[in-house]
Scaffold this motif. Structure first.
Motif, short mmCIF file in Angstrom:
data_model
loop_
_atom_site.label_atom_id
_atom_site.label_comp_id
_atom_site.label_asym_id
_atom_site.label_seq_id
_atom_site.Cartn_x
_atom_site.Cartn_y
_atom_site.Cartn_z
N GLU A 59 0.79 -1.22 0.00
CA GLU A 59 0.00 0.00 0.00
C GLU A 59 0.83 1.28 0.00
O GLU A 59 0.61 2.18 -0.79
N GLY A 60 1.81 1.34 0.88
CA GLY A 60 2.60 2.57 1.03
C GLY A 60 3.38 2.96 -0.20
O GLY A 60 3.74 4.13 -0.38
N TRP A 61 3.66 1.99 -1.07
CA TRP A 61 4.49 2.27 -2.24
C TRP A 61 3.68 2.64 -3.48
O TRP A 61 4.22 3.10 -4.48
N ALA A 62 2.37 2.42 -3.42
CA ALA A 62 1.54 2.59 -4.62
C ALA A 62 1.64 3.98 -5.22
O ALA A 62 1.72 4.15 -6.44
N ASP A 63 1.66 5.01 -4.37
CA ASP A 63 1.69 6.39 -4.88
C ASP A 63 3.01 6.73 -5.57
O ASP A 63 3.10 7.72 -6.30
N LEU A 64 4.05 5.94 -5.30
CA LEU A 64 5.37 6.25 -5.86
C LEU A 64 5.64 5.53 -7.17
O LEU A 64 6.62 5.81 -7.85
N THR A 65 4.80 4.57 -7.54
CA THR A 65 5.03 3.85 -8.78
C THR A 65 4.37 4.59 -9.93
O THR A 65 3.31 5.18 -9.78
N GLY A 66 5.02 4.55 -11.07
CA GLY A 66 4.49 5.23 -12.25
C GLY A 66 3.44 4.39 -12.95
O GLY A 66 3.10 3.30 -12.50
N GLU A 67 2.92 4.94 -14.05
CA GLU A 67 1.95 4.20 -14.87
C GLU A 67 2.65 3.10 -15.66
O GLU A 67 3.74 3.33 -16.15
N PRO A 68 2.06 1.95 -15.86
CA PRO A 68 0.87 1.48 -15.15
C PRO A 68 1.23 1.11 -13.70
O PRO A 68 2.28 0.54 -13.47
N GLY A 69 0.36 1.45 -12.77
CA GLY A 69 0.66 1.26 -11.35
C GLY A 69 0.41 -0.15 -10.86
O GLY A 69 -0.24 -0.36 -9.84
N VAL A 70 0.93 -1.10 -11.63
CA VAL A 70 0.70 -2.50 -11.29
C VAL A 70 2.03 -3.19 -10.95
O VAL A 70 3.10 -2.66 -11.22
N VAL A 71 1.90 -4.36 -10.35
CA VAL A 71 3.07 -5.20 -10.10
C VAL A 71 3.45 -5.86 -11.43
O VAL A 71 2.59 -6.24 -12.21
N PHE A 72 4.75 -5.95 -11.68
CA PHE A 72 5.25 -6.62 -12.88
C PHE A 72 5.77 -8.00 -12.50
O PHE A 72 6.32 -8.17 -11.41
N GLN A 73 5.60 -8.97 -13.38
CA GLN A 73 6.19 -10.27 -13.12
C GLN A 73 7.64 -10.22 -13.53
O GLN A 73 7.98 -10.17 -14.71
N GLY A 74 8.52 -10.21 -12.53
CA GLY A 74 9.95 -10.04 -12.79
C GLY A 74 10.62 -11.27 -13.37
O GLY A 74 11.72 -11.19 -13.89
N GLY A 75 9.96 -12.41 -13.24
CA GLY A 75 10.54 -13.66 -13.73
C GLY A 75 9.91 -14.83 -13.02
O GLY A 75 9.08 -14.66 -12.13
N PRO A 76 10.33 -16.05 -13.39
CA PRO A 76 9.67 -17.25 -12.87
C PRO A 76 10.13 -17.68 -11.47
O PRO A 76 9.57 -18.61 -10.91
N VAL A 77 11.14 -17.03 -10.90
CA VAL A 77 11.68 -17.45 -9.60
C VAL A 77 11.10 -16.60 -8.47
O VAL A 77 10.98 -15.38 -8.59
N SER A 78 10.74 -17.24 -7.35
CA SER A 78 10.24 -16.55 -6.14
C SER A 78 9.11 -15.58 -6.43
O SER A 78 9.19 -14.40 -6.08
N LEU A 79 8.05 -16.08 -7.04
CA LEU A 79 6.93 -15.21 -7.41
C LEU A 79 6.22 -14.61 -6.20
O LEU A 79 5.47 -13.65 -6.34
N ASP A 80 6.45 -15.18 -5.02
CA ASP A 80 5.80 -14.64 -3.82
C ASP A 80 6.63 -13.56 -3.14
O ASP A 80 6.26 -13.05 -2.09
N SER A 81 7.77 -13.19 -3.73
CA SER A 81 8.57 -12.12 -3.13
C SER A 81 8.57 -10.91 -4.05
O SER A 81 8.48 -11.04 -5.27
N ALA A 82 8.65 -9.73 -3.45
CA ALA A 82 8.62 -8.49 -4.23
C ALA A 82 9.99 -7.82 -4.24
O ALA A 82 10.70 -7.81 -3.24
N LEU A 83 10.34 -7.27 -5.39
CA LEU A 83 11.57 -6.49 -5.57
C LEU A 83 11.17 -5.11 -6.04
O LEU A 83 10.33 -4.99 -6.93
N GLY A 84 11.79 -4.08 -5.48
CA GLY A 84 11.57 -2.73 -5.96
C GLY A 84 12.80 -2.26 -6.71
O GLY A 84 13.90 -2.34 -6.19
N VAL A 85 12.60 -1.78 -7.94
CA VAL A 85 13.71 -1.22 -8.72
C VAL A 85 13.37 0.24 -8.97
O VAL A 85 12.28 0.56 -9.45
N ALA A 86 14.30 1.12 -8.60
CA ALA A 86 14.02 2.55 -8.70
C ALA A 86 15.17 3.29 -9.37
O ALA A 86 16.33 2.90 -9.25
N VAL A 87 14.80 4.34 -10.06
CA VAL A 87 15.79 5.27 -10.62
C VAL A 87 15.85 6.47 -9.69
O VAL A 87 14.82 7.07 -9.36
N VAL A 88 17.06 6.76 -9.21
CA VAL A 88 17.29 7.92 -8.34
C VAL A 88 18.27 8.83 -9.05
O VAL A 88 19.47 8.56 -9.07
#
Length: 193
Positions: A59-88
């Motif tokens: 929830e807390g991160w939703a406002d910071l993600t750009g369009e489309p504001g959805v989760v992306f499937q990063g790959g077939p490994v560990s689908l139950d874990s989330a990774l955040g990739v950001a440009v700073v």
């Protein structure tokens, strides 16, 4: 040193699936490599949006993600874990990095999703949340490169947050100054030729 054990790092580069790559997990995939050394490789697929809204799981991160504001499937490994990739922008060194962000390549880095989002918010250029990742064991990616499964190209910070992920495969190929630009015109279904 024979040079055989030395793996030149592709960290920060993009792997673009060639039309020859048969694995359905990676059909027309554009993978950002977050780690590549003799231990293996890890990356996230940049162009696989899911129907799941970021707000539904982080929830807390939703406002910071750009369009489309959805989760992306990063790959077939560990689908139950989330990774955040950001440009700073400007956060290219560990000293300049905001808390909760670790530089990977240039302005691209990994976000500690346990950290309070407001710590990172002022510094963020863009953020994507990925469920799962793509992983390769030692030498596995090198074998796939030899087999012609992937094109290796430079990434641009905008690739992480492309607002049209379904067009990313063609866009990345089109900007190459080589015969790769022609591959972008490859039909989705070769049997239609």
């Amino acid at each position: 040193m024979s040079g055989m054990t030395e793996v030149s790092s592709l960290t920060g580069r993009l792997l673009v699936a060639t039309p020859a790559l048969a694995d359905p997990n990676f059909d027309r995939a554009v993978v950002l490599l977050l780690d590549h050394d003799e231990e293996g490789s890890l990356g996230v697929v940049l162009n696989r949006p899911t129907p799941v809204d970021v707000g539904d799981i982080l929830e807390g991160w939703a406002d910071l993600t750009g369009e489309p504001g959805v989760v992306f499937q990063g790959g077939p490994v560990s689908l139950d874990s989330a990774l955040g990739v950001a440009v700073v922008p400007g956060g290219t060194t560990a000293e300049a990095a905001p808390p909760g962000w670790r530089p990977v390549h240039g302005a691209i880095g990994l976000v500690d999703l346990e950290a309070p989002p407001e710590l990172l918010a002022p510094a963020l250029g863009s953020l994507r949340i990925f469920a799962g990742y793509a992983g390769w064991g030692p030498g596995q990616l090198e074998d796939e490169l030899v087999d012609g499964a992937w094109y290796v190209v430079e990434s641009e910070p905008g690739d992480v947050s492309s607002p049209s992920p379904e067009r990313l495969w063609r866009e990345v190929l089109r900007r190459q100054r080589s015969e790769l630009a022609m591959v972008a015109t490859y039909p989705d279904d070769p049997s239609l030729n």
